[in-house]
Design a protein around this motif. Structure first.
Motif, PDB file in Angstrom:
ATOM      1  N   ASN A   9       0.855  -1.186   0.000  1.00 39.27           N
ATOM      2  CA  ASN A   9       0.000   0.000   0.000  1.00 39.27           C
ATOM      3  C   ASN A   9       0.895   1.241   0.000  1.00 39.27           C
ATOM      4  N   ARG A  10       0.813   2.087   1.004  1.00 37.15           N
ATOM      5  CA  ARG A  10       1.666   3.281   1.057  1.00 37.15           C
ATOM      6  C   ARG A  10       2.679   3.180   2.200  1.00 37.15           C
ATOM      7  N   LYS A  11       2.992   1.964   2.580  1.00 34.41           N
ATOM      8  CA  LYS A  11       3.962   1.738   3.649  1.00 34.41           C
ATOM      9  C   LYS A  11       5.375   1.749   3.077  1.00 34.41           C
ATOM     10  N   ILE A  12       6.273   2.262   3.885  1.00 34.51           N
ATOM     11  CA  ILE A  12       7.689   2.284   3.537  1.00 34.51           C
ATOM     12  C   ILE A  12       8.461   1.819   4.765  1.00 34.51           C
ATOM     13  N   ILE A  21      12.772   1.363  10.352  1.00 30.40           N
ATOM     14  CA  ILE A  21      11.808   2.359  10.807  1.00 30.40           C
ATOM     15  C   ILE A  21      10.596   2.303   9.881  1.00 30.40           C
ATOM     16  N   PRO A  22       9.464   1.792  10.377  1.00 29.10           N
ATOM     17  CA  PRO A  22       8.276   1.746   9.533  1.00 29.10           C
ATOM     18  C   PRO A  22       7.659   3.142   9.392  1.00 29.10           C
ATOM     19  N   VAL A  23       7.171   3.424   8.196  1.00 25.66           N
ATOM     20  CA  VAL A  23       6.515   4.700   7.901  1.00 25.66           C
ATOM     21  C   VAL A  23       5.251   4.384   7.128  1.00 25.66           C
ATOM     22  N   GLY A  30      -4.748   7.665   2.145  1.00 26.18           N
ATOM     23  CA  GLY A  30      -4.606   6.447   1.362  1.00 26.18           C
ATOM     24  C   GLY A  30      -3.715   5.388   1.978  1.00 26.18           C
ATOM     25  N   GLY A  31      -3.180   5.660   3.165  1.00 28.29           N
ATOM     26  CA  GLY A  31      -2.355   4.674   3.855  1.00 28.29           C
ATOM     27  C   GLY A  31      -3.197   3.811   4.776  1.00 28.29           C
ATOM     28  N   ASP A  32      -2.513   3.018   5.573  1.00 26.95           N
ATOM     29  CA  ASP A  32      -3.204   2.152   6.531  1.00 26.95           C
ATOM     30  C   ASP A  32      -3.157   2.716   7.950  1.00 26.95           C
TER      31      ASP A  32
END
Length: 127
Positions: A9-12, A21-23, A30-32
């Protein structure tokens, strides 16, 4: 080197010096909403850097670090951009008044803050 990997999805996931480091973005973007967004991480970086400078001074003074805490009050404009950053340092009632200037100078030495355009102010608040 710092790397960014797209993880769905829009996770980095940011990989920096062996740390992950989760973002993520908010659901409204539009992210989770599963992790802090980049702006939250920026503010957290400023606050943690400022807090470390407080911690280092408190340790040098031989004081109880649990008696202190630090907060960030961002001054955001209508676009949500940080124009000001009020860093509140909460100190115990017996914190020496003559050390307040050193505390403010220590916080202003934060490298993260020196890289921001936002005007920074430090306020000492006695408990």
């Amino acid at each position: 080197m710092i790397n960014a990997k797209f993880t769905g999805n829009r996770k980095i996931n940011i990989e920096a010096k062996g740390f992950n480091i989760p973002v993520d973005l908010a659901k409204t973007e539009g992210g989770d909403g599963s992790a802090p967004n980049p702006f939250i991480l920026l503010m957290a970086a400023l606050l943690s850097c400022s807090a470390y400078h407080v911690l280092l001074l408190v340790e040098r003074l031989g004081m109880n670090k649990e008696a202190f805490h630090v907060e960030l009050e961002p001054g955001l404009d209508d676009n949500g951009d940080m124009q000001k950053a009020l860093i509140k340092v909460f100190v115990p009632a017996d914190f020496p008044k003559e050390r307040e200037a050193a505390m403010k100078a220590s916080v202003m030495g934060c490298k993260v803050g020196r890289h921001l355009k936002a005007e920074r102010t430090v306020e000492i608040i006695r408990g």
